[in-house]
Structures are given as C-alpha cells and as structure tokens.
Motif scaffolding. Structure first.
Motif, PDB file in Angstrom:
ATOM      1  N   SER A  38     -21.301 -13.664 -25.512  1.00  0.00           N
ATOM      2  CA  SER A  38     -22.306 -13.079 -24.527  1.00  0.00           C
ATOM      3  C   SER A  38     -21.882 -13.584 -23.130  1.00  0.00           C
ATOM      4  O   SER A  38     -21.148 -14.205 -22.657  1.00  0.00           O
ATOM      5  CB  SER A  38     -23.463 -13.911 -25.088  1.00  0.00           C
ATOM      6  N   GLY A  39     -22.761 -12.732 -22.411  1.00  0.00           N
ATOM      7  CA  GLY A  39     -22.814 -12.994 -20.916  1.00  0.00           C
ATOM      8  C   GLY A  39     -23.700 -12.316 -19.995  1.00  0.00           C
ATOM      9  O   GLY A  39     -24.743 -11.749 -20.562  1.00  0.00           O
ATOM     10  N   SER A  40     -23.566 -12.299 -18.856  1.00  0.00           N
ATOM     11  CA  SER A  40     -24.537 -11.776 -17.841  1.00  0.00           C
ATOM     12  C   SER A  40     -23.948 -11.120 -16.740  1.00  0.00           C
ATOM     13  O   SER A  40     -22.969 -11.808 -16.037  1.00  0.00           O
ATOM     14  CB  SER A  40     -25.549 -12.427 -17.652  1.00  0.00           C
ATOM     15  N   VAL A  41     -24.479 -10.139 -15.832  1.00  0.00           N
ATOM     16  CA  VAL A  41     -24.265  -9.671 -14.654  1.00  0.00           C
ATOM     17  C   VAL A  41     -25.119 -10.622 -13.784  1.00  0.00           C
ATOM     18  O   VAL A  41     -26.078 -10.802 -13.771  1.00  0.00           O
ATOM     19  CB  VAL A  41     -24.401  -8.396 -14.368  1.00  0.00           C
ATOM     20  N   LEU A  63     -20.288  -9.413 -10.569  1.00  0.00           N
ATOM     21  CA  LEU A  63     -19.780 -10.347 -11.329  1.00  0.00           C
ATOM     22  C   LEU A  63     -20.482 -10.744 -12.699  1.00  0.00           C
ATOM     23  O   LEU A  63     -21.509 -10.457 -12.889  1.00  0.00           O
ATOM     24  CB  LEU A  63     -19.985 -11.909 -10.512  1.00  0.00           C
ATOM     25  N   VAL A  64     -19.451 -10.919 -13.727  1.00  0.00           N
ATOM     26  CA  VAL A  64     -19.946 -11.108 -14.933  1.00  0.00           C
ATOM     27  C   VAL A  64     -19.700 -12.601 -15.262  1.00  0.00           C
ATOM     28  O   VAL A  64     -18.585 -12.931 -15.108  1.00  0.00           O
ATOM     29  CB  VAL A  64     -19.332 -10.361 -15.795  1.00  0.00           C
ATOM     30  N   LEU A  65     -20.551 -13.265 -15.770  1.00  0.00           N
ATOM     31  CA  LEU A  65     -20.512 -14.884 -16.165  1.00  0.00           C
ATOM     32  C   LEU A  65     -20.531 -14.903 -17.619  1.00  0.00           C
ATOM     33  O   LEU A  65     -21.064 -14.449 -18.423  1.00  0.00           O
ATOM     34  CB  LEU A  65     -21.757 -15.638 -15.579  1.00  0.00           C
ATOM     35  N   SER A  66     -19.745 -15.859 -18.001  1.00  0.00           N
ATOM     36  CA  SER A  66     -19.528 -16.224 -19.559  1.00  0.00           C
ATOM     37  C   SER A  66     -18.740 -17.446 -19.291  1.00  0.00           C
ATOM     38  O   SER A  66     -18.816 -18.319 -18.686  1.00  0.00           O
ATOM     39  CB  SER A  66     -18.776 -15.178 -20.432  1.00  0.00           C
ATOM     40  N   ASN A  67     -18.303 -17.762 -20.779  1.00  0.00           N
ATOM     41  CA  ASN A  67     -17.240 -18.972 -20.927  1.00  0.00           C
ATOM     42  C   ASN A  67     -16.051 -18.932 -20.614  1.00  0.00           C
ATOM     43  O   ASN A  67     -15.366 -18.022 -21.114  1.00  0.00           O
ATOM     44  CB  ASN A  67     -17.807 -19.643 -22.273  1.00  0.00           C
ATOM     45  N   GLY A  68     -15.460 -19.992 -20.498  1.00  0.00           N
ATOM     46  CA  GLY A  68     -13.977 -20.313 -20.403  1.00  0.00           C
ATOM     47  C   GLY A  68     -13.344 -19.976 -21.680  1.00  0.00           C
ATOM     48  O   GLY A  68     -12.357 -19.184 -21.790  1.00  0.00           O
TER      49      GLY A  68
END
Length: 307
Positions: free
Chosen positions: A78-81, A94-99
């Motif tokens: 999953s992630g988010s803008v 930008l999109v944020l998720s996990n490494g």
C-alpha cells in the motif's frame, strides 16, 4: 513485515537468498472493505522515545473522517500520494510506501537508494476506495530500511495535474512527532481497508532480522494489520495528516526474527509483543524535502541516513 509474501519465501529473501518480486496476496479477510470501529482514546504521550504504554483516559477530541482518497495500491503493498507542508501545486508529486516494498527488493542494512530510475505504476483511489487512475513513477527519490523503513517515489504528474484530472488531493505529512494516545487510522490501498486504533507508545529500537528501526510507533491491538498493508499511511484522526507509515508486526511471538520484531529499550531490555503491529514515523522526512520536492539529505534538520 506486513507484505503479502508467502512466509517461506519472505524468510529466504530476508536471510540473504536472491530477492524476487512479491507473490499474490492472501485472500482478503471477511469485511476487509469496511472500516473497523474506532478504538477508545488513550493517554497523552510522554516526550521521550522509550517503549511506553497508554493507560489513562484522554480528553476527547474532534476527529476527521478518514477515507481512501489519495491512497494508492502497489503490486505488493500500500502507499499514498503525499506532500510536505511546503510543497507547491506544480511540484511533481511523491508517493510514500515502505523500503521493503521496492520492486528491486529489500535494501540491505546500511543501504540507501537515491534517485534511481523507476517506472513503477500505482493505482490511485478515491474516497470510496475505487480506482480512478494509474499513476507512474519516474524515479525512486529515496528508500532505505536503515533506522526507518520508507520509500519515496517521484511521479510523472504534478499535484495540480492529479487534482485537475482526477479530483484527488495529496495527503500532507505532519512535521511534528506524534503523541502517545493519539487516535489514528491505518489506510490500506491494497486491501481497501481502514484500521482504527490509537498510538500505544513508541519503541526506542525495533529489531527484525538484520534490520533495526528507531522510535517506531506501536499500535493498540485493534490495528491488526496483515500482509499487503505495508506502506499504508498512518493518519492522525484529528489533523488528517500522515504521522507514520505502517510496516511490520510480530506474528508468532518469536524474538527479533523476520516477521517477529522485538522492542529494545535504552537499557538493552528486549520485549516481545505477539500480535502487535508497528509503523515508522514520517515527520523526519519533512526537513529533507526541498524546493520542487527534491529529497536533499544535506538540508538543515534532515536526519535520514545517507548513501
């Protein structure tokens, strides 16, 4: 880690075998499309980052309705803008998720990925959790699993373009550390499921396999996140801002092993909390985002690990 990999394959990957793309996620649990009930509020936080638990009642606060708008589904996570407080409409989004959600595999301890080309796609969701667009990355602006577990992708569209074409605004990163007892929502674009709970406390160090993360958020038990929720934004229920990114939980009660993180306090005492899940704080990202959404690790106040 809350990533939809078959357990045996995940163990092989994290113990040094060749990294491969994620397999299909497990079957969605019953009621996975419906938000869960909010957990009761807990106590205000202590100011330090030691492992703590909330027991006293907090003064009720007005909450913001949290939904799926601005979240994304990746192929395996999953992630988010997201935007920083200073981001501008004409900045590339930008999109944020996990490494550990990177398409290239898990970064090793001490490894930092910076400005690496990527054409990864993301399914953009509206408030109801319906897909409204496919967004595409131009690069991995930053990623690591050292001290924290984050990946930040730069997209090919600006915030203004996403807003005008799809009617979706980004989520805003909070620039202050969250507090113990805060009501939060973990919003999974992969499962289209929202988990509601509170911040139970903070782990001074969180160790999982070869990785160590600092000042991790620990949830109360009602945020029982599962594989595929990795990278979900953790949204403060009062401000509506992103305060963390969901990343792991102790599945089997084992000590400091893959999928079984343990907490280590400032004295070296190890605590295992089976069934409890965790996230990595995101306020530390904000000082590193410069003009035009460039990740600049040399900016004042930026403490993210460098290559």
């Amino acid at each position: 880690m809350n990533k939809p990999l078959v357990g045996a394959l995940l163990s092989l990957v994290l113990t040094g075998a060749a990294v491969t793309p994620a397999l299909a996620a497990p079957t969605a649990p019953t009621g996975s499309t419906a938000p869960t009930a909010s957990a009761p509020s807990a106590a205000p936080a202590a100011s330090d980052a030691t492992a703590t638990t909330g027991t006293a009642a907090a003064t009720p606060a007005t909450t913001t309705a949290v939904n799926f708008a601005g979240t994304v589904a990746l192929s395996n996570c999953s992630g988010s803008v997201v935007r920083a407080p200073g981001s501008q409409p004409d900045d590339l989004a930008l999109v944020l998720s996990n490494g550990h959600c990177l398409e290239t595999g898990f970064p090793g301890p001490g490894e930092v990925v910076k400005d690496q080309r990527s054409s990864r796609s993301f399914s953009l969701l509206n408030s109801a959790g319906s897909k409204v667009a496919t967004l595409r990355a131009s690069k991995i602006s930053y990623a690591t699993m050292t001290d924290t577990d984050i990946s930040i992708y730069q997209l090919t569209k600006t915030y203004a373009q996403i807003q005008s074409q799809y009617g979706i605004s980004p989520l805003t990163l909070n620039d202050v550390r969250p507090t113990q007892g805060s009501a939060i929502s973990v919003v999974s674009g992969y499962w289209k499921r929202i988990y509601n709970c509170n911040i139970d406390g903070f782990a001074y160090l969180l160790k999982e396999g070869d990785w160590t993360w600092k000042d991790s958020v620990r949830y109360t038990s009602s945020c029982n996140t599962i594989g595929g929720t990795s990278g979900s934004p953790v949204v403060d229920a009062v401000t509506g801002k992103v305060v963390a990114v969901n990343n792991t939980g102790n599945e089997d009660g084992a000590r400091c092993t893959v999928n079984n993180p343990c907490e280590v306090d400032q004295n070296g005492t190890v605590t295992v909390r089976q069934g409890i899940n965790y996230a990595q704080q995101t306020y530390i990202i904000v000082p590193c985002i410069g003009p035009k959404n460039v990740i600049d690790l040399n900016r004042p106040g930026c403490t993210l690990p460098k290559p």
